[in-house]
Scaffold this motif. Structure first.
Motif, mmCIF file in Angstrom:
data_model
loop_
_atom_site.group_PDB
_atom_site.id
_atom_site.type_symbol
_atom_site.label_atom_id
_atom_site.label_comp_id
_atom_site.label_asym_id
_atom_site.label_seq_id
_atom_site.Cartn_x
_atom_site.Cartn_y
_atom_site.Cartn_z
ATOM 1 N N ARG A 32 82.441 79.914 -2.632
ATOM 2 C CA ARG A 32 81.860 80.294 -1.338
ATOM 3 C C ARG A 32 82.075 81.767 -1.015
ATOM 4 O O ARG A 32 81.701 82.229 0.058
ATOM 5 C CB ARG A 32 82.461 79.415 -0.237
ATOM 6 C CG ARG A 32 82.086 77.937 -0.365
ATOM 7 C CD ARG A 32 82.709 77.132 0.760
ATOM 8 N NE ARG A 32 82.255 75.738 0.727
ATOM 9 C CZ ARG A 32 83.057 74.684 0.597
ATOM 10 N NH1 ARG A 32 84.381 74.862 0.487
ATOM 11 N NH2 ARG A 32 82.581 73.468 0.583
ATOM 12 N N ARG A 34 84.954 83.252 -0.509
ATOM 13 C CA ARG A 34 86.015 83.431 0.482
ATOM 14 C C ARG A 34 87.292 84.021 -0.113
ATOM 15 O O ARG A 34 88.223 84.329 0.625
ATOM 16 C CB ARG A 34 86.337 82.079 1.132
ATOM 17 C CG ARG A 34 85.173 81.499 1.931
ATOM 18 C CD ARG A 34 85.502 80.127 2.472
ATOM 19 N NE ARG A 34 84.371 79.569 3.206
ATOM 20 C CZ ARG A 34 84.327 78.327 3.686
ATOM 21 N NH1 ARG A 34 85.377 77.523 3.514
ATOM 22 N NH2 ARG A 34 83.265 77.894 4.333
ATOM 23 N N ARG A 153 75.784 72.983 -5.838
ATOM 24 C CA ARG A 153 75.096 73.437 -4.626
ATOM 25 C C ARG A 153 73.766 72.715 -4.432
ATOM 26 O O ARG A 153 73.304 72.534 -3.300
ATOM 27 C CB ARG A 153 74.852 74.947 -4.693
ATOM 28 C CG ARG A 153 76.120 75.787 -4.676
ATOM 29 C CD ARG A 153 75.782 77.267 -4.586
ATOM 30 N NE ARG A 153 76.975 78.084 -4.767
ATOM 31 C CZ ARG A 153 77.211 78.844 -5.828
ATOM 32 N NH1 ARG A 153 76.311 78.907 -6.807
ATOM 33 N NH2 ARG A 153 78.324 79.554 -5.918
ATOM 34 N N ILE A 273 82.311 70.976 -2.184
ATOM 35 C CA ILE A 273 81.037 71.679 -2.007
ATOM 36 C C ILE A 273 80.008 70.781 -1.336
ATOM 37 O O ILE A 273 79.251 71.222 -0.467
ATOM 38 C CB ILE A 273 80.528 72.209 -3.359
ATOM 39 C CG1 ILE A 273 81.404 73.382 -3.841
ATOM 40 C CG2 ILE A 273 79.067 72.660 -3.263
ATOM 41 C CD1 ILE A 273 81.039 73.903 -5.213
#
Length: 565
Positions: A32, A34, A153, A273
């Motif tokens: 992601r 992050r 995804r 996810i």
């Protein structure tokens, strides 16, 4: 089999699963964007490559980027191997590899197969090992994980075309996942005595007065990434059976941990996810179940020993220890073998050529099941998801409903693509094996006669197409025919498989997510896990059972009748 042996197996598996939980959470955060503690270096790579990490790619763009990166890796590695005689860090003055061997080796490491038709001590310079083979150990593993994230995804998003950005995924996985883990594991290997040096080989005098050349080199960190990336290509010829690659039982346990930790963790990453951790746990449960069953089967077969040796006075309590290291014993050999062939790693700490027929059947069968148990880094997860789609399709046929998986309707296009992907493996394995068994140039590579010789050839193409890289042993593979056909099998097993998988991901990502209803088949419980395991077994078992019957199964009965090969 002993209680102590099973305690060793249980302890190592428990440590792997315990570490997989936080690692799965961490990889999801990396996916992601992050995790940014190497943000300056990450930005530098993007600027150097002219990449916008925020720009999404559809499945075609993602796939073309992946193919371009791997094509460049192949060209560079092929050049390094051919020219190593003129390059530095070559203390032994090794010549460049032949074009046939360089082609096979470059394809092998780019496809995450790491099949080795050479012995590292006498064929690869230090530069080739580090700047060529070790680099591809990272990049092929990063490719697999990036593809797994893209496919994940597709199930999390609805009504979109984008699967992410390959270059961003590729970079982040390398920087934030593989490099830190390799640094930690490689340091541990150095502490355990695995060499990490640029010193030349050492000549020692044995007690008998003979001279022995002891190979050295920058091995520890390459061994770390070979396991973490489920690459498997050994720095030394006999791989983890070499005392420098496997110095003791602790190092062996760490290698088992390394080759299973990321495939296990990615299941939990998938659950995070898609927003339902139970989905990842179901996939992980299937993987662990097969690893335990395979370990038990190998352990039992090798502990039973060879009746022909027992008749010659060998203590049956020792089991079949031929081709195995007494320091590890049968428990760690069995678990190592199950994880390395189930995880598409290919590293070995025992010689499969010396296994009992049924003991040798299990690692071959694990690869033939699709390398999803737990499979290679990334490839295991997206391979398992292909089988999950087929499982819900079967469930839908049973109850007369349109199959769904995580809110996505699974229709004819997805099932056709899934079957295309699944059929790549048996077509490649059985096709090349059949042709090779009737060509004199290929048959001459077989060392042993009878069903054991068939197993040698069948295992070679199984290992190549399954991108595993382990060898059954006995087969002379450094010939033009074997180098080229095994290389083609590796390419088909990697890229001919992943293209339809990406097409499935693109199709699913474009579909809106349907809300759950009373008729939705739950895909997070024991019923789905059992159905998924059954689909994997049936697809693998039915396609390869005839060839296995002519190989290891026939050899088992011949052995009981008093004959060996």
């Amino acid at each position: 089999m002993t209680i102590v042996g099973w305690a060793q197996i249980a302890l190592v598996l428990a440590i792997i699963v315990a570490a997989a939980v936080p690692l799965g959470r961490y990889i999801a955060a990396v996916a992601r964007g992050r995790v940014t503690w190497l943000g300056a270096m990450e930005t530098l790579f993007y600027r150097a490559g002219g990449i916008d990490p925020a720009r999404g790619q559809d499945w075609k763009g993602y796939g073309l980027s992946m193919l371009a990166a791997n094509a460049a890796g192949f060209v560079l590695l092929f050049a390094v191997l051919r020219l190593q005689g003129m390059l530095p860090l070559n203390p032994l003055g090794l010549d460049g590899m032949s074009s046939w061997l360089a082609f096979n080796t470059a394809v092998s490491f780019v496809t995450n197969t790491n099949w080795q038709a050479y012995s590292g001590e006498v064929a690869a310079s230090y530069l080739s090992q580090m700047a060529g083979l070790a680099v591809q150990n990272f990049l092929s593993a990063s490719t697999g994980i990036a593809l797994a994230l893209a496919v994940s995804r597709a199930f999390a998003r609805g009504g979109v075309k984008e699967l992410g950005n390959f270059w961003a995924d590729f970079t982040r996985v390398t920087l934030y996942v593989l490099l830190p883990l390799t640094l930690v594991l490689g340091t541990a290997f150095v502490a355990l005595g695995i060499p990490q040096t640029f010193a030349s080989y050492v000549t020692a005098t044995t007690l008998e007065g003979a001279e022995q050349v002891i190979p050295l080199g920058p091995a520890a960190f390459q061994i770390a990434i070979k396991h973490l990336g489920t690459n498997g290509g050994g720095f030394f010829g006999v791989n983890s059976l070499h005392p420098f690659e496997g110095p003791d039982a602790i190092a062996t346990a760490l290698q088992i941990w390394g080759q299973a930790i990321i495939p296990f963790a990615l299941c939990l990453t998938f659950g995070r996810i898609v927003g339902d951790i139970r989905q990842g746990r179901a996939l992980l449960a299937v993987m662990i179940g097969f690893v335990v069953l395979a370990t038990a089967a190998i352990y039992a077969a090798e502990a039973a020993g060879n009746p022909l040796l027992t008749a010659l006075g060998v203590d049956p309590a020792m089991g079949n220890m031929e081709g195995k290291d007494l320091r590890f014993g049968l428990p760690l050999v069995a678990l190592f073998t199950a994880t390395t062939t189930g995880a598409s790693c290919g590293a070995v700490n025992a010689m499969f050529d010396s296994f009992t027929p049924l003991g040798g059947l299990i690692p071959m069968f694990l690869i033939q099941l699709g390398e999803v148990l737990p499979g290679g880094v990334g490839s295991g997860l997206y391979g398992m998801l292909v089988f999950a789609l087929l499982a819900v399709f079967v469930a839908g046929l049973m109850v007369g409903r349109t199959p769904e998986y995580l809110g996505k309707k699974v229709q004819a296009r997805e099932i056709k693509l899934a079957m295309l992907a699944v059929l790549i493996l048996p077509t490649t394995i059985l096709g090349f094996t059949a042709v090779s068994l009737v060509l004199p140039a290929a048959v001459s590579s077989i060392q042993d006669g009878g069903p054991h010789g068939l197993s040698e050839m069948l295992y070679a193409y199984t290992s190549a197409a399954g991108n595993n890289g382990s060898a059954f042993g006995g087969l002379t593979s450094d010939t033009p025919w074997m180098n080229v056909t095994l290389g083609i099998a590796m390419l088909l097993g990697r890229f001919a498989y992943v293209v339809p998988v990406l097409a499935i991901a693109g199709s699913l990502a474009a579909k809106a997510k349907a809300p759950e209803s009373a008729g939705t088949f739950p895909t997070h419980g024991p019923l789905f896990a059992g159905l998924l395991a059954g689909v994997i077994l049936i697809l693998g078992g039915l396609q390869f059972l005839p060839s296995l019957t002519l190989g290891p199964i026939a050899e088992h009965f011949v052995m009981l009748a008093g004959k060996t090969f």
